[in-house]
Design a protein around this motif. Structure first.
Motif, PDB file in Angstrom:
ATOM      1  N   UNK A   1      -1.711 -15.671 -16.007  1.00 47.66           N
ATOM      2  CA  UNK A   1      -1.456 -14.354 -16.594  1.00 47.66           C
ATOM      3  C   UNK A   1      -2.146 -13.260 -15.780  1.00 47.66           C
ATOM      4  N   UNK A   2      -3.407 -13.496 -15.472  1.00 49.28           N
ATOM      5  CA  UNK A   2      -4.135 -12.520 -14.651  1.00 49.28           C
ATOM      6  C   UNK A   2      -3.475 -12.397 -13.287  1.00 49.28           C
ATOM      7  N   UNK A   3      -2.981 -13.534 -12.769  1.00 50.40           N
ATOM      8  CA  UNK A   3      -2.346 -13.540 -11.446  1.00 50.40           C
ATOM      9  C   UNK A   3      -1.046 -12.769 -11.428  1.00 50.40           C
ATOM     10  N   UNK A   4      -0.421 -12.609 -12.575  1.00 45.29           N
ATOM     11  CA  UNK A   4       0.797 -11.798 -12.631  1.00 45.29           C
ATOM     12  C   UNK A   4       0.440 -10.327 -12.844  1.00 45.29           C
ATOM     13  N   UNK A   5      -0.408 -10.055 -13.836  1.00 43.75           N
ATOM     14  CA  UNK A   5      -0.559  -8.660 -14.261  1.00 43.75           C
ATOM     15  C   UNK A   5      -1.480  -7.828 -13.367  1.00 43.75           C
ATOM     16  N   UNK A   6      -2.540  -8.438 -12.837  1.00 41.60           N
ATOM     17  CA  UNK A   6      -3.413  -7.648 -11.961  1.00 41.60           C
ATOM     18  C   UNK A   6      -2.668  -7.170 -10.692  1.00 41.60           C
ATOM     19  N   UNK A   7      -2.013  -8.065  -9.931  1.00 37.07           N
ATOM     20  CA  UNK A   7      -1.276  -7.574  -8.762  1.00 37.07           C
ATOM     21  C   UNK A   7      -0.156  -6.611  -9.162  1.00 37.07           C
ATOM     22  N   UNK A   8       0.419  -6.822 -10.342  1.00 34.57           N
ATOM     23  CA  UNK A   8       1.507  -5.951 -10.775  1.00 34.57           C
ATOM     24  C   UNK A   8       0.991  -4.521 -10.961  1.00 34.57           C
ATOM     25  N   UNK A   9      -0.154  -4.400 -11.601  1.00 29.96           N
ATOM     26  CA  UNK A   9      -0.745  -3.068 -11.804  1.00 29.96           C
ATOM     27  C   UNK A   9      -1.129  -2.465 -10.446  1.00 29.96           C
ATOM     28  N   UNK A  10      -1.762  -3.276  -9.605  1.00 25.60           N
ATOM     29  CA  UNK A  10      -2.148  -2.804  -8.272  1.00 25.60           C
ATOM     30  C   UNK A  10      -0.929  -2.292  -7.513  1.00 25.60           C
ATOM     31  N   UNK A  11       0.139  -3.085  -7.538  1.00 23.57           N
ATOM     32  CA  UNK A  11       1.347  -2.737  -6.772  1.00 23.57           C
ATOM     33  C   UNK A  11       1.973  -1.449  -7.284  1.00 23.57           C
ATOM     34  N   UNK A  12       2.009  -1.326  -8.600  1.00 24.57           N
ATOM     35  CA  UNK A  12       2.583  -0.125  -9.204  1.00 24.57           C
ATOM     36  C   UNK A  12       1.799   1.121  -8.768  1.00 24.57           C
ATOM     37  N   UNK A  13       0.463   1.021  -8.854  1.00 20.36           N
ATOM     38  CA  UNK A  13      -0.373   2.150  -8.474  1.00 20.36           C
ATOM     39  C   UNK A  13      -0.206   2.480  -6.985  1.00 20.36           C
ATOM     40  N   UNK A  14      -0.126   1.456  -6.168  1.00 23.96           N
ATOM     41  CA  UNK A  14       0.040   1.681  -4.730  1.00 23.96           C
ATOM     42  C   UNK A  14       1.308   2.474  -4.446  1.00 23.96           C
ATOM     43  N   UNK A  15       2.412   2.050  -5.072  1.00 23.32           N
ATOM     44  CA  UNK A  15       3.685   2.742  -4.833  1.00 23.32           C
ATOM     45  C   UNK A  15       3.605   4.197  -5.285  1.00 23.32           C
ATOM     46  N   UNK A  16       3.014   4.406  -6.456  1.00 26.82           N
ATOM     47  CA  UNK A  16       2.908   5.773  -6.976  1.00 26.82           C
ATOM     48  C   UNK A  16       2.042   6.626  -6.056  1.00 26.82           C
ATOM     49  N   UNK A  17       0.992   6.034  -5.509  1.00 29.60           N
ATOM     50  CA  UNK A  17       0.124   6.769  -4.600  1.00 29.60           C
ATOM     51  C   UNK A  17       0.888   7.194  -3.352  1.00 29.60           C
ATOM     52  N   UNK A  18       1.791   6.337  -2.881  1.00 26.90           N
ATOM     53  CA  UNK A  18       2.536   6.646  -1.656  1.00 26.90           C
ATOM     54  C   UNK A  18       3.727   7.570  -1.907  1.00 26.90           C
ATOM     55  N   UNK A  19       4.461   7.301  -2.959  1.00 29.16           N
ATOM     56  CA  UNK A  19       5.747   7.980  -3.119  1.00 29.16           C
ATOM     57  C   UNK A  19       5.804   8.930  -4.317  1.00 29.16           C
ATOM     58  N   UNK A  20       4.701   9.156  -5.002  1.00 23.74           N
ATOM     59  CA  UNK A  20       4.678  10.130  -6.107  1.00 23.74           C
ATOM     60  C   UNK A  20       5.230   9.573  -7.401  1.00 23.74           C
ATOM     61  N   UNK A  21       4.959  10.298  -8.482  1.00 20.36           N
ATOM     62  CA  UNK A  21       5.262   9.775  -9.813  1.00 20.36           C
ATOM     63  C   UNK A  21       6.672  10.112 -10.299  1.00 20.36           C
ATOM     64  N   UNK A  22       7.169  11.286  -9.947  1.00 18.11           N
ATOM     65  CA  UNK A  22       8.377  11.798 -10.590  1.00 18.11           C
ATOM     66  C   UNK A  22       9.575  10.844 -10.492  1.00 18.11           C
ATOM     67  N   UNK A  23       9.944  10.309 -11.649  1.00 15.24           N
ATOM     68  CA  UNK A  23      11.154   9.480 -11.737  1.00 15.24           C
ATOM     69  C   UNK A  23      11.075   8.149 -11.014  1.00 15.24           C
ATOM     70  N   UNK A  24       9.891   7.757 -10.592  1.00 16.51           N
ATOM     71  CA  UNK A  24       9.773   6.550  -9.791  1.00 16.51           C
ATOM     72  C   UNK A  24       9.074   5.406 -10.526  1.00 16.51           C
ATOM     73  N   UNK A  25       8.797   5.601 -11.803  1.00 10.52           N
ATOM     74  CA  UNK A  25       7.997   4.603 -12.515  1.00 10.52           C
ATOM     75  C   UNK A  25       8.616   3.205 -12.452  1.00 10.52           C
ATOM     76  N   UNK A  26       9.936   3.139 -12.674  1.00  8.02           N
ATOM     77  CA  UNK A  26      10.585   1.832 -12.656  1.00  8.02           C
ATOM     78  C   UNK A  26      10.497   1.188 -11.276  1.00  8.02           C
ATOM     79  N   UNK A  27      10.744   2.009 -10.239  1.00  7.28           N
ATOM     80  CA  UNK A  27      10.636   1.492  -8.868  1.00  7.28           C
ATOM     81  C   UNK A  27       9.237   0.958  -8.616  1.00  7.28           C
ATOM     82  N   UNK A  28       8.256   1.728  -9.057  1.00  2.00           N
ATOM     83  CA  UNK A  28       6.860   1.332  -8.847  1.00  2.00           C
ATOM     84  C   UNK A  28       6.561   0.016  -9.562  1.00  2.00           C
ATOM     85  N   UNK A  29       7.045  -0.088 -10.807  1.00  2.00           N
ATOM     86  CA  UNK A  29       6.834  -1.334 -11.546  1.00  2.00           C
ATOM     87  C   UNK A  29       7.495  -2.506 -10.821  1.00  2.00           C
ATOM     88  N   UNK A  30       8.635  -2.196 -10.208  1.00  2.00           N
ATOM     89  CA  UNK A  30       9.348  -3.266  -9.520  1.00  2.00           C
ATOM     90  C   UNK A  30       8.573  -3.760  -8.298  1.00  2.00           C
TER      91      UNK A  30
END
Lengths: 387, 387
Positions: B91-120
């Motif tokens: 569980x930790x192995x799924x959710x920790x990298x998932x949160x990290x990855x989401x934040x990384x994408x948002x940091x690079x490409x901004x928040x507006x309308x990109x939440x789903x992409x970031x989660x992906x």
């Protein structure tokens, strides 16, 4: 990824093993059971599995491994001793069935304007595919005997002669861009190069072998050499890939680790690849589009093809001072037909020398010869055991 | 038949063996050399071999055999003992990298309308592919230890959770027809059925085993069961085929012939299939279409993905009372990504959540994690040997 191929593997390997074991219990060779398993699960009966590119390629690796093992198990002294006889037997094995086949076609369909077609049917009959015989002899533990060695090398030479005849015939009808001289030249060149590089390869492997005896390296690198030779033979020289694999095995047969290599290849082969080759023969079988005349022709075609090889190769072996029983065994061993006959038929179709209905007798011949040869060979060896 | 696949086999197997041996000489695990061999002969460098359906299918069989062997070598007591911890770590192995990855994408490409992409992007990061770790642990002789068993089962559970998260996300964008409840239900059903039929299968095999100990039959029929389970898992239940293969191995792991089966499968595997899986990772690599921003993103993506698993799984393992070194090993072992990450990315592309340029960081992650995980694991086990 579509994982259908995993289901195909599971079905084919399971059926092959079950029927193989049953065949052995009934006193027949295991390969017979495996071929029948293929017919049963294939389109001709239950239809669980159909041919696919993947299965054909796996089957091809299976027959290549089989021929590589046959090469590895070769006794070079015996090969040299039987070489001239094998060439003689191979010639008879090409021309006697060819004449029989030509006459059969003319008898059925008349002479007018059909000579080339008739000759083509004869050519299809001339192609020996030794792999089933090799598998049967291996099961009997007779592959490296004088008879086994003679059959294997005669079949290899038969293959080359058959190719030359085919090219000659296609050349006459414009169905091929190459001429026979080129084909002969390429075949000779292949064997010259194989022997030439073979010495070098053997030296390298001997050196490797001394440094790393019984390591995984030796069998893996040997297998690479086998695949490479199979590829080069077929793509570079127009010779069957299994001939290349056999030659690769012969090159390495004197290595001190030859048996170790053979054992490793054998395990890979019997676990996955070889059963896919045997069941693959069964998968090709279908009995669609059969009318009365074609049925009668098919039966005559199969009988003529089988008898042609026994008479041609058997009597020739008798002339080469094999005793009666051994000569008969050689005739039997040369009876098997396989993919080469099918490929020849396909080329004939492409050149307009054949209509597609003639695939049925060819497939019947492959199936019948693949099933009865191992059975008859086993009987003969049991009754008259020889080397 | 086009025999190009024979040349591909010869090149890949040869290169894999040569580089594998060199890697071992340099103190790195052999699989690292094999992956690098694939990069080198593949389109990213020399371009001798390209991906093909045949090679992908062979590679798939390779990884299936690998996971089947891992299952066969399982110590059921240890598996039971580590089960709850493994679920927690997964569980930790799924959710920790998932949160990290989401934040990384948002940091690079901004928040507006990109939440789903970031989660992906986060979801892609969450997928562990344990096969490389299994191969590395096997080479080190540590696969059946407590740490090895924990990693393997956590990765299996990770795979299932990852699948559920993916379906949930695709469901939110209309990219999937199924809903998460169905996926969860199917996963549970698969394991229930696998355990249920597993008892029956185990009984049948025990009976077979007593009658025919050490015959070819047992390993071949076992392999059929493995292929069948792999097929059923993927096609029938939407679970990875390698999970099915692993479960098949676990079902048979208590047979008295389990080691004999494993040995037979292992020979087939290392002779042909496994090297094709490892070189296949290299073949997928290409570095086309890379600009500065993507390059920087890729590097950050790889680092985040690796660190995410170490932090997530490692700290969780620490909470589960593994000592510091073992917890770190578990974190390392869970770092590897493989085809599941690629498949996830492909699904994202199909659903319009991802553009194709994001394949580059995914491939880089697969390659980097496949190469450094075995090296780091070996170092850790050498420095701090544990069970």
């Amino acid at each position: 990824m579509d994982t259908r191929f995993l289901l195909d593997l599971a079905i084919l390997l399971f059926a092959a093993k079950m029927f193989g074991v049953q065949a052995r219990k009934l006193g027949a060779p295991e390969v017979v059971g495996e071929i029948i398993a293929g017919v049963l699960v294939g389109p001709a009966a239950l239809g669980f599995v159909h041919e696919s590119d993947f299965l054909s390629q796996m089957a091809e690796i299976g027959v290549i491994m089989l021929m590589f093992e046959a090469g590895l198990g070769t006794d070079l002294r015996k090969l040299r001793k039987t070489g001239a006889q094998a060439t003689f037997i191979a010639c008879a094995g090409v021309f006697v069935p060819m004449i029989f086949g030509t006459l059969l076609f003319l008898a059925f369909y008349g002479i007018s304007g059909q000579i080339l077609k008739a000759l083509f049917i004869g050519t299809i009959m001339s192609a020996t595919s030794v792999s089933i015989t090799v598998a049967a002899l291996k099961e009997l533990g007779r592959l490296d005997g004088i008879v086994g060695t003679t059959i294997t090398s005669a079949a290899i030479i038969d293959d080359v002669i058959g190719m030359i005849v085919l090219t000659f015939l296609l050349g006459m009808t414009g169905g091929s861009d190459e001429n026979s001289a080129v084909v002969i030249g390429k075949s000779v060149l292949f064997f010259v190069l194989a022997v030439g590089t073979g010495f070098l390869v053997y030296k390298i492997f001997s050196w490797l072998d001394k440094r790393h005896t019984h390591t995984r390296r030796i069998p893996i690198v040997s297998l690479c050499y086998c695949f490479l030779m199979a590829y080069v033979a077929e793509t570079g020289f127009g010779i069957a890939d299994i001939t290349g694999a056999y030659v690769a095995g012969v090159v390495l047969c004197n290595l001190s680790d030859a048996e170790y290599i053979e054992r490793r290849v054998d395990i890979s082969s019997y676990m996955v690849f070889a059963p896919l080759f045997f069941t693959g023969i069964g998968l090709k079988t279908s009995f669609a589009a059969m009318d009365a005349k074609l049925l009668i022709f098919s039966v005559c075609f199969v009988i003529t093809a089988l008898v042609g090889k026994i008479i041609g190769c058997g009597s020739c072996a008798g002339l080469c001072k094999f005793n009666r029983h051994d000569a008969f065994k050689i005739g039997l061993g040369m009876m098997t037909r396989g993919e080469v006959a099918l490929i020849t038929a396909q080329k004939g179709l492409a050149a307009g020398l054949l209509t597609s209905e003639f695939f049925t007798p060819v497939i019947l011949l492959i199936l019948t010869s693949s099933i009865i040869t191992p059975i008859l060979l086993k009987q003969e060896y049991t009754k008259y055991p020889t080397d």
